[in-house]
Write an enzyme that holds these catalytic residues in place. Sequence first.
Site, PDB file in Angstrom:
ATOM      1  N   HIS A  99       0.827  -0.984  -0.136  1.00  0.00           N
ATOM      2  CA  HIS A  99      -0.065  -0.159   0.017  1.00  0.00           C
ATOM      3  C   HIS A  99       0.945   1.402   0.049  1.00  0.00           C
ATOM      4  O   HIS A  99       0.240   2.354  -0.298  1.00  0.00           O
ATOM      5  CB  HIS A  99      -1.120  -0.151   1.041  1.00  0.00           C
ATOM      6  CG  HIS A  99      -0.744   0.061   2.542  1.00  0.00           C
ATOM      7  ND1 HIS A  99      -0.446  -0.719   3.308  1.00  0.00           N
ATOM      8  CD2 HIS A  99      -0.578   1.560   3.096  1.00  0.00           C
ATOM      9  CE1 HIS A  99       0.079  -0.215   4.548  1.00  0.00           C
ATOM     10  NE2 HIS A  99       0.005   0.965   4.358  1.00  0.00           N
ATOM     11  N   ASP A 117       1.229  -7.787   2.201  1.00  0.00           N
ATOM     12  CA  ASP A 117       1.214  -6.155   1.867  1.00  0.00           C
ATOM     13  C   ASP A 117       2.607  -5.878   1.897  1.00  0.00           C
ATOM     14  O   ASP A 117       3.406  -4.986   2.881  1.00  0.00           O
ATOM     15  CB  ASP A 117       0.689  -5.345   3.158  1.00  0.00           C
ATOM     16  CG  ASP A 117       0.299  -3.993   2.820  1.00  0.00           C
ATOM     17  OD1 ASP A 117       0.859  -3.561   1.857  1.00  0.00           O
ATOM     18  OD2 ASP A 117      -0.619  -3.436   3.338  1.00  0.00           O
ATOM     19  N   SER A 162       3.709   2.349   8.190  1.00  0.00           N
ATOM     20  CA  SER A 162       3.619   1.352   7.337  1.00  0.00           C
ATOM     21  C   SER A 162       4.814   1.198   6.565  1.00  0.00           C
ATOM     22  O   SER A 162       5.639   1.999   6.007  1.00  0.00           O
ATOM     23  CB  SER A 162       2.592   1.927   6.097  1.00  0.00           C
ATOM     24  OG  SER A 162       1.353   1.794   6.732  1.00  0.00           O
TER      25      SER A 162
HETATM   26  N1  ARG Z   1      -4.708   0.598   7.260  1.00  0.00           N
HETATM   27  C1  ARG Z   1      -3.460   0.636   6.872  1.00  0.00           C
HETATM   28  C2  ARG Z   1      -2.491   1.841   7.136  1.00  0.00           C
HETATM   29  O1  ARG Z   1      -3.203   2.878   7.156  1.00  0.00           O
HETATM   30  C3  ARG Z   1      -3.541   0.394   5.381  1.00  0.00           C
HETATM   31  C4  ARG Z   1      -3.739  -0.764   4.811  1.00  0.00           C
HETATM   32  C5  ARG Z   1      -3.976  -0.906   3.536  1.00  0.00           C
HETATM   33  N2  ARG Z   1      -4.846  -1.776   2.900  1.00  0.00           N
HETATM   34  C6  ARG Z   1      -6.056  -1.579   2.449  1.00  0.00           C
HETATM   35  N3  ARG Z   1      -7.021  -2.819   1.994  1.00  0.00           N
HETATM   36  N4  ARG Z   1      -6.623  -0.358   2.199  1.00  0.00           N
HETATM   37  O2  ARG Z   1      -1.425   1.565   7.357  1.00  0.00           O
END
Ligand code: ARG
Length: 714
Positions: free
Chosen positions: A82, A218, A649
Site C-alpha cells: 500500500h 502487503d 507502514s
Molecule cells: N490501514 C493500513 C494503514 O493505514 C493500510 C492498509 C492498506 N490496505 C487496504 N486494504 N487499504 O497503514
Amino acid sequence: MKKLLLTLFVGLCFLGRSDEGMYMPFMLKQNYKDMKAAGLELSYKKIYNEKKPSVKDAIVSLGGFCTAEIISPKGLMLTNHHCGYDAIRANSTPENDYLTDGFWAMNNGEELPIEGLTASIVVRIEDVTEEVLAVVDEHLVGMERYQRIQQVAGEIEKAAVQGTHYEAKVKPFFGGSEFYLFITEVFTDVRLVGAPPSSIGKYGGDTDNWMWTRHTGDFSMFRIYANAENKPAPFSMENRPYVPKHHLPVSTKGVEKGDFSMVMGYPGSTDRYLTSEGVNLAIQKDQPTRVEIRGKKLHIMKEEMDKSDAVRIQYASTYAQVSNYWKYFIGQSEQLKNNKVYDKKVTIEKGFESWVAEDDSRKERYGTVIQDLKDAYKVIDEVTYTRVCFYEAYYSIALNRFIIAHAKLKKLLEEEAPQEEINAEAEGLKAKYQDFFEGFNYAIEEKTMAEMFKVMAHYIPEDQRSEKLNKIASDSKFDFEAYVTKNLKNSVFSSKERYDEFISNPTKAQIENEELLSFGIELLAKYREVNSSAEVAQANAKKTKANRLFIEALRKMNPKKKYYPNANSTLRLSYGNVMDYTNNEGKAYKYYTTIDGLMAKEDPNNPEFIVPARLKELYEKKDYGQYAAQDGNLWVNFISNNDITGGNSGSPVMNANGELIGCAFDGNWEAMSGDIAFEDNLQRTISVDIRYILFVIDKYAGASHLIDEMTLVE
Ligand code: ARG
C-alpha cells in the site's frame, strides 16, 4: 520444562509491562534496561549510532509518508504494497496492469524509475531546544511565537547543512517544549523493483483493512540509486545501486509468542495528550463528518471505476487513500467509545488538577490549563464543521487545488501586471500541472464537486458560509448539480486541450469567465476569515499553550514514567513482544495466521478475496521450501504489541538481534482509538511474516535473484 518456566516468567513480566511508546532512538538509554528485559540482545550503540554503521542507517523515510528498510548491500528496500501502490499504479495501464498482475524486475535494467519518490535517511539528530526557546519568552503565544520559532529554526537549518548535500529540519516535540534538528541524506533516484499482485498485496481489501485476523502479503520492493560517489543524484542511467552503511539481515527463523520485537520507522501523527474536550469534539462532530464526506466520495468514484479499467487504475490510489481513513475514522469513533477514552482522559485531568492544587508555584504555572482548554474548545467547536468541510470537501480534492492555484494568475491579469510576470506565473503553473489531467475523469469530478458543495452548504453554519455558497444553495434549493455542470463543462480547468491552450496564452477575459475559480477564491477567503478570526486565533493559541503546559506537568508529575512525544514523522523506535490478545468481548485471537486461513477466506466472486492460481498451486503442493514455519505450514501475518501508527507502514519488525522478521502494515480494529490513547491489552501491530514475503518473491514470482542479494540468517 526450562522453556515452560521461562515462558511463565516472561508471561508474568508482561503483566507489568506496557509497550506503549514511540521513542526517539537517540534517547534510548532511558529504555535500555526495559528493552533488555523484553529480550533485546543488541547493544544500544548498534541500534543508533552517528559515528558507526547502525540499524538507523537502514531505516528510510519513503516519500515522507511511509517507511522502508534497506535489506541488501545494493540498496534494495522493502516496504508495504500500500506504500508502493501509487508508484505501481502510475506504471500500470489496462494492457500492462501491474496493480492486478504484479511486477517483477528480473534485473537492474528493468527496475522502473518513480518520479518524485524520495528515500531519506537520518545522518544525525541534535537537541536545539535551548537555541530555539531563547528567542521566545513564556508569554509569547500564537502566531507570533510560531513565526519567531520558524525563523530561528530556518537559520539553524541553513547553518547546519551549509556546504553539504544534506537536508535539515527542526521539529517541535512535547507540544513545543523541546526542539530537535534532523540532518538527513535524501535520495531522489528511487526505482520500483517488485510488487505482488493486489490479490496478494491487498488480499482482503477494504473488508479486512484495519482488522485482525489478516492474510495479506502487503509488501513491495524498491531500490535506491546513487551517483558514482554513492551520493544522492536525480535519476540518471549512469546512477548505480546505493551502497548503504548498513542493511538489515533477514531472519528465516520465524517468530514465536513472547519473542522480542522492535519496530523502527516514521510514524506520522498521534494525539496521545489530547484532553477529554478534544475526545468529545472528535466523536461528536469532527469524525462523523469526515466519515460522511469520505463515504460520498467513495461511492461516486466506485461507480465510475467499476465501468472502466482505465478509470479504475486512474483513481486506484485516490480511492485507497480516501477509503483507508474513511474506515479509520469509523473505527476511531467507535473505539473511543468502546474503550472509554473520554473517561480515561478525565481521570488523567483530575490527577493533574490535584497535583496542581498541592503547591502554589504549580498553581501559578498550571492553574488555568484546564479552564483554558475548556474555553478554547468552546470556540473551536463552533468552527469545526467549517474546518472539516473545507479540508475534506474542498481542499483535499486535487481538482480544487488545481483551480485555486490560478488565483494569483487571475490577480495578475486583472491588475494588468507586466507581461513577463504573467508569463512567468503561467509557465510555473504549466510545468507544475503538466500531468494533472492524467488523474482526471470528468464524470467523477463533476459529481464529486456537486456533492461536496452540497455537503458544505449543509454542514457549515449559515453565517460561516461564503456568500456565494449561500446564494447558490438558496437559488438551487441545495441542488448544486446544475451549477457545477454549467460551470465545469466548458471550463479551461476540465480538459487538457482547453487548459493547454489557455495557459499558453492566458487572458483576462478568459480567467474572469472561470466561475469555479472565483467561487474557490471566495470560499477560501471566507474560510480564512472564519478560521483565522481574532477569536479563533486566540482560542488556538490558548489551546496550544495549555497543551504544552499540560504535557510539561504530566512529565513532572510522573518523573519515572517514560514519556515520549507525539508522532511527527520523525524516526522512532517501539519495542515489545510477539503477542496475541483477547478482545473486550472475551474472544481470544492467536498471534499468527497461515495460508490455511488465507485459503479459507477465498471467494472467487468477491474481488477482494480472489486467490491467484499460482498461489493455490503452491498451496496444494505445500511447496513452501525453506520458508515453511516450525510447524511445516506457511505463516502469513503475525501480531506484536509494538506501538505504531500511519507512516510506520512498511517499517521493519526486528528480532532481538536486529534481524528482520516482518514488515509492519496495520493495526487492529479493537484499538482504533490508539492514536489518542494506547490500549495496553488490545493494541497490536500487524505485520507480514518475512518468510511469507520471501516465499512470494522466490516461489511465487521466481525472483530468486532478489533473495540472493539479501543476507539470510537461518
Ligand atoms: N490501514 C493500513 C494503514 O493505514 C493500510 C492498509 C492498506 N490496505 C487496504 N486494504 N487499504 O497503514
